[in-house]
Write a protein that holds these residues in place. Structure first.
Motif, short mmCIF file in Angstrom:
data_model
loop_
_atom_site.label_atom_id
_atom_site.label_comp_id
_atom_site.label_asym_id
_atom_site.label_seq_id
_atom_site.Cartn_x
_atom_site.Cartn_y
_atom_site.Cartn_z
N VAL A 1 0.83 -1.20 0.00
CA VAL A 1 0.00 0.00 0.00
C VAL A 1 0.87 1.25 0.00
O VAL A 1 0.64 2.20 -0.77
N ARG A 2 1.90 1.27 0.85
CA ARG A 2 2.77 2.44 0.93
C ARG A 2 3.53 2.66 -0.38
O ARG A 2 3.73 3.79 -0.83
N ILE A 3 3.95 1.55 -0.99
CA ILE A 3 4.67 1.67 -2.26
C ILE A 3 3.77 2.23 -3.34
O ILE A 3 4.14 3.17 -4.07
N GLU A 4 2.57 1.67 -3.47
CA GLU A 4 1.66 2.14 -4.53
C GLU A 4 1.22 3.58 -4.28
O GLU A 4 0.99 4.34 -5.22
N GLN A 5 1.09 3.97 -3.01
CA GLN A 5 0.73 5.36 -2.71
C GLN A 5 1.83 6.30 -3.18
O GLN A 5 1.56 7.35 -3.77
N ALA A 6 3.08 5.90 -2.96
CA ALA A 6 4.20 6.73 -3.42
C ALA A 6 4.23 6.81 -4.94
O ALA A 6 4.52 7.86 -5.52
N VAL A 7 3.90 5.70 -5.61
CA VAL A 7 3.88 5.69 -7.08
C VAL A 7 2.80 6.63 -7.59
O VAL A 7 3.03 7.42 -8.52
N VAL A 8 1.60 6.57 -6.99
CA VAL A 8 0.50 7.42 -7.41
C VAL A 8 0.86 8.90 -7.22
O VAL A 8 0.51 9.75 -8.05
N GLU A 9 1.60 9.19 -6.16
CA GLU A 9 2.00 10.57 -5.89
C GLU A 9 3.18 11.01 -6.75
O GLU A 9 3.63 12.16 -6.65
N GLY A 10 3.70 10.10 -7.58
CA GLY A 10 4.81 10.44 -8.46
C GLY A 10 6.17 10.39 -7.80
O GLY A 10 7.17 10.81 -8.40
N ASP A 11 6.24 9.87 -6.59
CA ASP A 11 7.52 9.81 -5.87
C ASP A 11 8.11 8.42 -6.03
O ASP A 11 8.09 7.58 -5.11
N LEU A 12 8.67 8.15 -7.21
CA LEU A 12 9.23 6.83 -7.48
C LEU A 12 10.44 6.54 -6.60
O LEU A 12 10.67 5.40 -6.20
N ASP A 13 11.21 7.58 -6.27
CA ASP A 13 12.38 7.36 -5.42
C ASP A 13 11.97 6.84 -4.04
O ASP A 13 12.63 5.95 -3.49
N ALA A 14 10.88 7.37 -3.49
CA ALA A 14 10.40 6.90 -2.19
C ALA A 14 9.93 5.45 -2.27
O ALA A 14 10.21 4.65 -1.38
N ALA A 15 9.21 5.13 -3.35
CA ALA A 15 8.73 3.75 -3.53
C ALA A 15 9.90 2.79 -3.66
O ALA A 15 9.91 1.70 -3.06
#
Length: 564
Positions: A16-30
């Motif tokens: 969930v946390r990974i996909e949330q970061a992807v949706v927000e455009g923060d690929l580095d965080a994911a």
């Protein structure tokens, strides 16, 4: 970190946390989340899921070098755990070759595709070979380096000879009485989307699709052990699926509803057994494994009716627990309509239902909707089994009040050592799950609650309903004669915190395989009493002159099967 099991599998909220970061455009965080989880992980299946997603995100970010490193690591992980010729290496190597081409390293891409091609030939993945050959040919045509072009052409040219040698040495799947395996035909309904691959194990993926029906063929080896799904093992030098050694999904054939239900009616009439069971799998299960499990249960129980699989779009990843919970309820509505059609169009007059783990969410939703619409005078279903249900216990109990009139008997199999349910309970605010056993097991007048903890260490697989022949014996007892718990082998009544329940003690039933095989014979002979069973035994199974020890085992099995 929360774990999914004793091996230390990933926190189910990680996805969930990974996909949330992807949706927000923060690929580095994911990517950082994935790399941190990978560093702490020890479970091989989870490591593979993490590396696969890491490669996808690195490619999305445009860092093909990092994607290539992740895929190389994934290939190494698969090779270490499943062997260097494991079929699942082929798509990984193909993607790695794509990374290498994007990086301009065509020589490495040719070597990677050659490795994938060799595995595809060894594993007899005929449908996977043409795309690999096309990619090699494309490299040969586009390469500026003559040595690279020659290498690619050499691999393509050598394929025909290698294929010819493989054809001479490989086993055929055509009907042959000398072959040591049995084909089991199952029917299926699924709302998974097709993957685009013609390979049976890859035919359906984990994305949502429209409801589709079809048939599948699964082979069971002669030396099969009840409750098991035999697979290739690199440490025994078995590098490809072999129907004489392994449980193999050989074919998947979609069909129109009219065609599939017509085949069901034809089989029900021809077999003289208008009976069916529907299996709904749980979390983290791909289509091919669900099909293998359905066939294995039918084979082990000598079930001569219609084995039916309903496969919902589980993504088959330990990181996709939340994603699976989001889709399973939609599948429940589609399952409800499918069950209506099954009752009306299949020709089966006795239909049993088996749901496992998260699949119980689809089943309970489906049956509640079915019950609200049903206008029949008699119950539509015979035995309904909820095995290890990953569902709120209070909600489950309320739903049973609505569902009970449409079933002859409802049985709950639970365990107090089921780690998957323990994690689910954590995710749901420590609310009890319906599949948890022990003295706090769910108690309701509508359900026979059975604590299956006695099955043993197999609890860790979260699949004790079918991985242990003892459980299959109890299930077949229900299919056979609708026996209440006090009339079945190994059941002991106990008093829990919420009321009485039953404890299953398989040791009291003796040899599991003797019980299961004996019961399958008796069921086919429509035997309903211990007296008739002894007559059937003497006439058809084992004469009085047979080995005394073997006969004694069967006599004891008879008594236990009838609760004596």
């Amino acid at each position: 970190m929360s774990t999914l099991g004793p091996a230390g599998a990933a926190d189910p909220l990680l996805g969930v946390r990974i996909e949330q970061a992807v949706v927000e455009g923060d690929l580095d965080a994911a990517i950082a989340l994935l790399e941190t989880a990978r560093a702490d992980e020890t479970d091989p299946r989870t490591i593979r899921d993490l590396l696969s997603r890491l490669a996808e995100l690195q490619e999305l970010k445009g860092d093909r070098a990092a994607a290539a490193r992740a895929r190389a690591g994934l290939a190494a992980q698969i090779g270490a755990s499943a062997g260097q010729t494991a079929p699942e290496l082929v798509p990984v190597l193909r993607a790695l070759a794509s990374d290498q081409r994007a990086l301009g390293d065509l020589a490495a891409a040719v070597a990677t595709l050659e490795q994938a091609l060799a595995i595809a030939r060894t594993a007899a993945l005929a449908e996977a070979i043409p795309p690999l050959l096309r990619e090699l040919a494309a490299i040969a045509e586009a390469a500026n380096d003559s040595a690279v072009a020659e290498a690619a052409n050499r691999v393509v040219a050598s394929h025909e000879e290698s294929a010819r040698r493989l054809e001479e040495t490989s086993r055929a799947f055509d009907p042959d009485p000398e072959k040591e395996f049995t084909r089991v035909k199952i029917y299926y309904a699924t709302d998974r989307a097709r993957s685009g691959s013609a390979v049976p194990n890859e035919f359906y993926g984990g994305q949502r699709g429209e409801l589709e029906l079809g048939t599948a063929t699964v082979s069971i080896p002669e030396q099969h052990r009840p409750g098991q799904i035999e697979k290739p093992s690199w440490w025994t030098f078995q590098f490809r699926e072999d129907p004489e050694r392994h449980v193999v999904l050989q074919s998947v054939t979609p069909g129109s509803p009219e065609t599939v239900f017509g085949e069901m009616r034809q089989q029900a009439t021809a077999s003289g057994s208008p009976e069916a069971f529907v299996f709904v799998h749980g979390f983290n299960v791909p289509f091919h494994e669900a099909a293998q499990r359905t066939a294995q249960m039918a084979y082990d129980m000598n079930f001569d009716g219609l084995p039916v699989l309903y496969s919902w779009p589980s993504r088959a990843s330990v990181m996709s627990y939340i994603a699976d919970t989001a889709v399973v309820n939609l599948s429940g509505r589609r399952l409800s309509r499918f069950l209506e059609d099954l009752v009306a169009k299949s020709g089966a007059t006795r239909i049993h239902l088996i749901a496992h783990s998260m699949g119980n969410r689809a089943m309970t939703d489906a049956l509640e909707l079915f019950a609200l619409r049903y206008r029949g005078k008699n119950p539509a279903f015979d035995q309904v089994l909820f095995t290890a249900p990953d569902l709120d216990a209070g909600l489950f109990a309320e739903m049973m009040k609505t569902i009970r009139p449409i079933a002859n008997r409802i049985t709950l199999y639970a365990s107090n050592k089921d780690w998957a349910l323990a994690v689910s309970r954590q995710l749901h605010g420590d609310a009890p799950r319906a599949g948890q056993g022990g003295r706090s097991i769910l108690h309701t007048a509508e359900v026979d609650s059975i604590d299956m903890t006695g099955i043993g260490e197999d609890m860790l697989k979260h699949s004790y309903y079918a991985n242990n022949p003892s459980a299959l014996t109890d299930i077949l007892s229900l299919f056979w004669r609708d026996a209440p718990p006090d009339k079945r082998c190994g059941m002991q009544e106990a008093e829990g915190e919420n009321g009485s329940y039953w404890i299953y003690s398989p040791a009291a039933c003796g040899d599991d395989n003797v019980l299961l095989s004996t019961l399958s014979y008796l069921r086919r002979g429509s035997v309903a009493s211990v007296k008739d069973a002894r007559l059937f035994l003497n006439r058809f199974i084992m004469p009085a002159t047979a080995d005394p020890e073997e006969r004694s085992k069967l006599e004891k099995a008879l008594g236990k099967l009838f609760g004596n």
